[in-house]
Design a protein around this motif. Structure first.
Motif, PDB file in Angstrom:
ATOM      1  N   SER A 255       0.826  -1.199   0.000  1.00 57.57           N
ATOM      2  CA  SER A 255       0.000   0.000   0.000  1.00 57.57           C
ATOM      3  C   SER A 255       0.868   1.259   0.000  1.00 57.57           C
ATOM      4  CB  SER A 255      -0.929  -0.008   1.216  1.00 57.57           C
ATOM      5  OG  SER A 255      -1.634   1.207   1.320  1.00 57.57           O
ATOM      6  N   VAL A 256       1.890   1.267   0.845  1.00 54.45           N
ATOM      7  CA  VAL A 256       2.791   2.424   0.924  1.00 54.45           C
ATOM      8  C   VAL A 256       3.591   2.561  -0.373  1.00 54.45           C
ATOM      9  CG1 VAL A 256       4.805   3.364   2.119  1.00 54.45           C
ATOM     10  CG2 VAL A 256       2.931   2.346   3.430  1.00 54.45           C
ATOM     11  N   ARG A 257       4.042   1.448  -0.900  1.00 59.85           N
ATOM     12  CA  ARG A 257       4.819   1.466  -2.146  1.00 59.85           C
ATOM     13  C   ARG A 257       4.009   2.067  -3.287  1.00 59.85           C
ATOM     14  NH1 ARG A 257       5.147  -2.696  -6.027  1.00 59.85           N
ATOM     15  NH2 ARG A 257       7.045  -2.655  -7.307  1.00 59.85           N
ATOM     16  N   THR A 258       2.765   1.657  -3.408  1.00 60.23           N
ATOM     17  CA  THR A 258       1.907   2.188  -4.471  1.00 60.23           C
ATOM     18  C   THR A 258       1.623   3.674  -4.263  1.00 60.23           C
ATOM     19  OG1 THR A 258       0.866   0.032  -4.810  1.00 60.23           O
ATOM     20  CG2 THR A 258      -0.338   1.963  -5.601  1.00 60.23           C
ATOM     21  N   ALA A 259       1.360   4.050  -2.998  1.00 63.03           N
ATOM     22  CA  ALA A 259       1.047   5.447  -2.698  1.00 63.03           C
ATOM     23  C   ALA A 259       2.239   6.355  -2.999  1.00 63.03           C
ATOM     24  CB  ALA A 259       0.618   5.587  -1.245  1.00 63.03           C
ATOM     25  N   ARG A 260       3.435   5.919  -2.670  1.00 58.62           N
ATOM     26  CA  ARG A 260       4.620   6.741  -2.952  1.00 58.62           C
ATOM     27  C   ARG A 260       4.846   6.863  -4.465  1.00 58.62           C
ATOM     28  NH1 ARG A 260       9.522   6.815   1.436  1.00 58.62           N
ATOM     29  NH2 ARG A 260       8.237   7.141   3.283  1.00 58.62           N
ATOM     30  N   TRP A 261       4.642   5.801  -5.176  1.00 56.48           N
ATOM     31  CA  TRP A 261       4.782   5.831  -6.634  1.00 56.48           C
ATOM     32  C   TRP A 261       3.796   6.830  -7.240  1.00 56.48           C
ATOM     33  CZ3 TRP A 261       1.389   2.517 -10.016  1.00 56.48           C
ATOM     34  CH2 TRP A 261       1.703   2.679 -11.374  1.00 56.48           C
ATOM     35  N   GLN A 262       2.556   6.809  -6.758  1.00 56.09           N
ATOM     36  CA  GLN A 262       1.551   7.738  -7.279  1.00 56.09           C
ATOM     37  C   GLN A 262       1.884   9.185  -6.911  1.00 56.09           C
ATOM     38  OE1 GLN A 262      -1.946   5.964  -5.518  1.00 56.09           O
ATOM     39  NE2 GLN A 262      -2.302   4.607  -7.277  1.00 56.09           N
ATOM     40  N   ARG A 263       2.339   9.416  -5.680  1.00 55.38           N
ATOM     41  CA  ARG A 263       2.712  10.775  -5.276  1.00 55.38           C
ATOM     42  C   ARG A 263       3.927  11.271  -6.050  1.00 55.38           C
ATOM     43  NH1 ARG A 263       1.359   8.985  -0.023  1.00 55.38           N
ATOM     44  NH2 ARG A 263       3.546   8.734   0.595  1.00 55.38           N
ATOM     45  N   ALA A 264       4.859  10.369  -6.333  1.00 54.09           N
ATOM     46  CA  ALA A 264       6.047  10.760  -7.096  1.00 54.09           C
ATOM     47  C   ALA A 264       5.659  11.293  -8.469  1.00 54.09           C
ATOM     48  CB  ALA A 264       6.994   9.573  -7.234  1.00 54.09           C
ATOM     49  N   GLN A 265       4.666  10.690  -9.081  1.00 56.45           N
ATOM     50  CA  GLN A 265       4.186  11.178 -10.382  1.00 56.45           C
ATOM     51  C   GLN A 265       3.458  12.510 -10.228  1.00 56.45           C
ATOM     52  OE1 GLN A 265       2.465   7.864 -12.984  1.00 56.45           O
ATOM     53  NE2 GLN A 265       2.573   6.862 -10.967  1.00 56.45           N
ATOM     54  N   ALA A 266       2.607  12.604  -9.215  1.00 55.66           N
ATOM     55  CA  ALA A 266       1.831  13.828  -9.008  1.00 55.66           C
ATOM     56  C   ALA A 266       2.737  15.013  -8.685  1.00 55.66           C
ATOM     57  CB  ALA A 266       0.815  13.618  -7.885  1.00 55.66           C
ATOM     58  N   MET A 267       3.842  14.763  -7.991  1.00 57.15           N
ATOM     59  CA  MET A 267       4.749  15.832  -7.597  1.00 57.15           C
ATOM     60  C   MET A 267       5.817  16.129  -8.649  1.00 57.15           C
ATOM     61  SD  MET A 267       5.366  14.765  -3.599  1.00 57.15           S
ATOM     62  CE  MET A 267       6.373  16.213  -3.247  1.00 57.15           C
ATOM     63  N   GLY A 268       5.853  15.358  -9.705  1.00 57.54           N
ATOM     64  CA  GLY A 268       6.841  15.577 -10.749  1.00 57.54           C
ATOM     65  C   GLY A 268       8.216  15.008 -10.434  1.00 57.54           C
ATOM     66  N   LEU A 269       8.310  14.107  -9.445  1.00 52.76           N
ATOM     67  CA  LEU A 269       9.595  13.479  -9.153  1.00 52.76           C
ATOM     68  C   LEU A 269       9.970  12.473 -10.230  1.00 52.76           C
ATOM     69  CD1 LEU A 269       9.212  12.828  -5.302  1.00 52.76           C
ATOM     70  CD2 LEU A 269      10.306  14.764  -6.449  1.00 52.76           C
ATOM     71  N   ILE A 270       8.960  11.885 -10.856  1.00 51.05           N
ATOM     72  CA  ILE A 270       9.156  10.997 -11.999  1.00 51.05           C
ATOM     73  C   ILE A 270       8.101  11.350 -13.038  1.00 51.05           C
ATOM     74  CG2 ILE A 270      10.097   9.130 -10.584  1.00 51.05           C
ATOM     75  CD1 ILE A 270       7.396   7.689 -10.867  1.00 51.05           C
ATOM     76  N   PRO A 271       8.299  10.978 -14.302  1.00 53.49           N
ATOM     77  CA  PRO A 271       7.296  11.284 -15.334  1.00 53.49           C
ATOM     78  C   PRO A 271       5.976  10.558 -15.074  1.00 53.49           C
ATOM     79  CG  PRO A 271       9.405  10.657 -16.318  1.00 53.49           C
ATOM     80  CD  PRO A 271       9.496  10.330 -14.865  1.00 53.49           C
ATOM     81  N   ALA A 272       4.900  11.185 -15.456  1.00 60.73           N
ATOM     82  CA  ALA A 272       3.591  10.547 -15.342  1.00 60.73           C
ATOM     83  C   ALA A 272       3.585   9.265 -16.163  1.00 60.73           C
ATOM     84  CB  ALA A 272       2.496  11.489 -15.831  1.00 60.73           C
ATOM     85  N   GLY A 273       3.097   8.199 -15.573  1.00 61.25           N
ATOM     86  CA  GLY A 273       3.030   6.917 -16.261  1.00 61.25           C
ATOM     87  C   GLY A 273       4.285   6.084 -16.185  1.00 61.25           C
ATOM     88  N   ALA A 274       5.349   6.604 -15.581  1.00 59.35           N
ATOM     89  CA  ALA A 274       6.585   5.822 -15.454  1.00 59.35           C
ATOM     90  C   ALA A 274       6.338   4.627 -14.543  1.00 59.35           C
ATOM     91  CB  ALA A 274       7.710   6.685 -14.894  1.00 59.35           C
ATOM     92  N   PRO A 275       6.786   3.446 -14.937  1.00 63.19           N
ATOM     93  CA  PRO A 275       6.495   2.253 -14.131  1.00 63.19           C
ATOM     94  C   PRO A 275       7.239   2.260 -12.803  1.00 63.19           C
ATOM     95  CG  PRO A 275       7.985   1.710 -15.926  1.00 63.19           C
ATOM     96  CD  PRO A 275       7.547   3.122 -16.157  1.00 63.19           C
ATOM     97  N   VAL A 276       6.599   1.682 -11.797  1.00 66.27           N
ATOM     98  CA  VAL A 276       7.256   1.500 -10.507  1.00 66.27           C
ATOM     99  C   VAL A 276       8.259   0.357 -10.621  1.00 66.27           C
ATOM    100  CG1 VAL A 276       5.532  -0.119  -9.623  1.00 66.27           C
ATOM    101  CG2 VAL A 276       6.855   1.279  -8.016  1.00 66.27           C
ATOM    102  N   ALA A 277       9.312   0.412  -9.841  1.00 64.76           N
ATOM    103  CA  ALA A 277      10.330  -0.632  -9.890  1.00 64.76           C
ATOM    104  C   ALA A 277       9.765  -1.987  -9.493  1.00 64.76           C
ATOM    105  CB  ALA A 277      11.483  -0.265  -8.955  1.00 64.76           C
TER     106      ALA A 277
END
Length: 589
Positions: A255-277
Motif C-alpha cells: 500500500s505504501v509502495r503504491t502510494a509513494r509511486w503515485q505521489r512521485a508522479q503527481a509531484m513531478g519526481l518521476i514522469p507521469a506513467g513511469a512504471p514503478v520498480a
C-alpha cells in the motif's frame, strides 16, 4: 618651475591614493555566510514531507520551500564512502574510503584507496574553511576512523562530538551489532561518555548549539556539520512521536509502495506513467503473515516515521537558535542523506536474538522504539520506502543512490524542483564557491560547484555527455545524460551490466542493453576509464557483502573477546581433566 610641477604631481598622486584607500575602507567587506550541513542516515528520497513522505517534517520543508529542492541528486550506496565524498568533494577511491570496514574483503585490505581512513591529501571542506577563518564544528556519526589522525579534530573540526561506528543505540551508550563491543563516542579526539538522559537527535543538536554559543562572541562565520543517527538501525523514537503513525502503516508495504509511486508522479519526481520498480525476489507477502507479526512490522515503520519527525523537531530547535541570534538570514543549509533505506533485518539472523538478550534489547510491542528496544524496517519496508525506485542501501540502483537534497540560504534562488544532475562530490566545492574560497592545496576535487544552478544562472553544471561513475564493493553505476549503466551483485543483483533510460524508466524496469548495444559498449568503456583513473579494485570472485560482514564480525568478536573465549576454553579443558582424574581415583584397583 619644474620642482613645483613635480610637487603638484606627487601631491596629486598621494591624494588620489588616499581617496582610493578611504573609499576601500568605506566599502564594507562582503559578509561570508555560515553553513549548516545536515546529514540524515539511510533516508529514502521520499521520506521527508517536502518529497511526499508520511512523516511530518515541517522544519526541513521550510528550508525546502525557501530554497532549492533537487530531484536528481545521487550519493553512494554506503555510509562511510558517502560521508568521505561529502566532506572532501573527492571520489571515494581517491580519498581513501572506498567502502566500509564491515564489508571489506581481505584481498583489498591496505590497498591504495582501501585504507578506510581519509587520505592526508584529501583535505576536508572543514579544514579549507577553517584556514579561511571559519569556526568549524561537528556533532554526530563520523564513521571515518578513530585511529591516530583519523577523528574530526584531525580533519579541520575545531570542536567535535563524534561516533566512530556505522551506528549505535540512540538511548544508551551501547553497540547495535556484534561487530562492535561498545559505542565509541569521542569529544575533541578523546573518548566521551554520554549523559544518562541521552537521545541521539536531541543530544547531537544540543551539543552543536553549545559549540555555537560558546564561540559566538568571535563574530567569525561558522561551518556546522550535523550528522544524525536517524534513521539507521536500531530505529528508535520517543513514544509520543511513534504514536502519531500507529495506524499509517497498517495496510502493509504494498500500500505504501503504491502510494509513494503515485505521489512521485503527481509531484513531478518521476514522469507521469513511469512504471514503478519491480520488487526484489523472495520478499514476504503482507497478507500471508500472522496478525502479531503484521502488528510488529507496522509499528516498526511507525517508529521509523516517528524517528524522522523527532529529528526534524530538533532541527527546528537549531533553526530557532540561529534565528534568535540573528544568524539565520546569513546561513546556508544543506539537507541530504548518505544513502537509501536500510533493508537489513538483523533479528532474523542466526545468533542475533541471543546477542540482543545479552545486550539488553527486546522487541516488546508496547514500547517498541523506546529504550532497550531493537527495531529495523527490513527489506519489504525498505522496498516501499525506496519507491518508485529499485532496491535500497548497498546497491547501485536508484533506490540506493537517489536521495533527498535541499539547499537554502543567501544567494540560493527558491526553486521547488531542480532537475539538474548533482552528486555527493559536488557539495564541498559548492560550499567553498559560495564562501569565495579557492580550493587550493591537497588533492583535486572530482565534484563541481552547483552555484550556477542555485543562483538561477544555469539549469545544469554537467553537460549531457558527461560521464559520472560510482562504485562501492562491486556495486557500480555510470551516468551519462538520461542514461545509466548499472551492475549489482547478489543477493539482489546478478553481477551483469544493465542499461536504462532514466528519463523514461526511473524504476529501472527495462534493460536496453540488447536494443542499444553500441551505447552499452560506449558507456562500459566510460566506466572502465573511470575505474582505472580512480583506482577501483576488482571485486574477488564469489564476493557477497552480507557473508563478508558475518566473517568480519566473527573476527572482531575474537579480537574483542578472544581472551574471554580462551579462558572459557581453558577452563573447560581443565574441568575435563579434573573430572577424568576423579573418575580414575574412584575406580577400584
Amino acid at each position: 618651475m619644474r620642482l613645483g610641477r613635480l610637487q603638484r604631481w606627487l601631491w596629486g598622486g598621494f591624494a588620489g591614493l588616499a581617496a582610493a584607500c578611504a573609499a576601500a575602507r568605506a566599502e564594507p567587506a562582503p559578509v561570508r555566510p555560515n553553513f549548516v550541513l545536515i546529514l540524515v542516515d539511510d533516508a529514502a528520497l521520499m521520506d521527508f514531507g517536502a518529497y511526499g513522505g508520511e512523516a511530518r517534517t515541517p522544519n526541513i520543508d521550510r528550508l525546502a520551500s525557501a530554497g532549492a529542492l533537487f530531484t536528481h541528486y545521487r550519493t553512494s550506496p554506503l555510509c562511510a564512502p558517502s560521508r568521505a565524498m561529502l566532506l572532501t568533494g573527492i571520489d571515494n577511491h581517491r580519498n581513501g574510503v572506498a567502502t566500509i570496514p564491515e564489508v571489506l574483503p581481505p584481498e583489498h585490505e591496505g590497498k591504495p584507496g582501501y585504507g578506510l581512513r581519509l587520505a592526508p591529501e584529501a583535505i576536508t571542506v572543514a579544514e579549507r574553511l577553517r584556514r579561511a577563518g571559519y569556526r568549524t564544528y561537528m556533532t554526530g556519526k563520523w564513521h571515518l576512523g578513530s585511529g591516530k589522525g583519523d577523528l574530526p579534530s584531525s580533519h579541520g573540526f575545531q570542536k567535535s562530538l563524534a561516533l566512530d561506528a556505522s551506528g549505535a543505540d540512540n538511548w544508551e551508550q551501547k553497540p547495535y551489532m556484534p561487530y562492535y563491543d561498545t559505542a565509541p563516542w569521542f569529544e575533541d579526539g578523546k573518548p566521551a561518555t554520554l549523559p544518562a538522559d541521552f537521545y541521539s537527535s536531541e543530544f547531537i543538536v544540543d551539543r552543536m548549539i553549545d559549540y555555537l554559543e560558546t564561540d559566538r562572541a568571535t563574530g567569525d562565520p561558522f561551518f556546522a556539520y550535523v550528522a544524525f543517527q536517524a534513521v539507521h538501525i536500531p530505529v528508535q523514537a520517543p513514544r509520543s512521536y511513534t504514536a502519531r503513525y500507529e495506524a499509517v502503516y497498517d495496510k502493509g508495504w504494498d500500500s505504501v509502495r503504491t502510494a509513494r509511486w503515485q505521489r512521485a508522479q503527481a509531484m513531478g519526481l518521476i514522469p507521469a506513467g513511469a512504471p514503478v520498480a519491480a520488487k526484489p525476489a523472495g520478499l514476504r507477502r503482507w497478507d500471508a503473515l500472522p496478525n502479531p507479526e503484521r502488528r510488529l512490522l507496522a509499528k516498526s515503520m511507525a517508529v521509523n516515521a516517528g524517528m524522522i519527525e523527532a529529528m526534524d523537531d530538533h532541527i527546528g530547535r537549531l533553526i530557532a537558535y540561529l534565528e534568535k541570534r540573528s544568524a539565520l538570514a546569513n546561513t546556508v543549509f544543506v539537507v541530504t542523506s548518505d544513502n537509501g533505506p536500510e533493508p537489513n533485518e538483523p533479528v532474523s539472523q542466526r545468533g542475533f536474538p541471543l546477542w540482543m538478550r545479552m545486550n539488553g534489547y527486546d522487541q516488546n510491542l508496547d514500547r517498541l522504539g523506546e529504550k532497550g528496544s531493537f527495531v529495523s524496517i527490513g527489506p519489504e519496508w525498505a522496498t516501499a520506502a525506496a519507491a518508485p525506485h529499485s532496491l535500497f542501501k548497498f546497491y547501485a540502483s536508484e533506490g540506493g543512490l537517489r536521495v533527498p537534497f535541499i539547499m537554502s540560504g543567501p544567494g540560493i534562488t527558491a526553486q521547488p524542483r531542480v532537475s539538474a544532475a548533482a552528486f555527493v562530490t559536488d557539495v564541498a566545492p559548492t560550499l567553498l564557491d559560495i564562501a569565495g574560497i579557492e580550493g587550493a592545496g591537497g588533492m583535486t576535487m572530482t565534484g563541481r560547484s552547483l552555484r550556477p544552478v542555485l543562483s538561477g544562472a544555469a539549469d545544469h553544471v554537467y553537460a549531457p555527455d558527461a560521464a559520472i561513475g560510482m562504485e562501492v564493493s562491486g556495486n557500480a553505476a555510470l551516468y551519462r545524460g538520461d542514461y545509466k549503466l548499472v551492475r549489482n551483485l547478489p543477493p539482489h543483483g546478478d553481477g551483469q551490466w544493465k542499461l536504462y533510460n532514466l528519463a523514461q524508466d526511473p524504476g529501472e524496469t527495462r534493460d536496453l542493453g540488447s536494443t542499444e548495444p553500441a551505447r552499452l559498449r560506449s558507456m562500459l568503456a566510460d566506466y572502465r576509464s573511470y575505474a582505472k583513473s580512480m583506482g577501483v579494485l576488482e571485486i574477488p570472485e564469489g564476493y557477497d557483502p552480507f557473508r563478508q560482514i558475518t566473517l568480519n564480525t566473527r573476527i572482531k568478536i575474537l579480537k574483542h573477546h578472544g581472551w574471554a573465549l580462551g579462558g572459557i576454553l581453558l577452563g573447560g579443558v581443565a574441568l575435563v581433566i579434573l573430572t577424568l582424574r576423579l573418575i580414575r581415583k574412584r575406580r577400584p584397583a
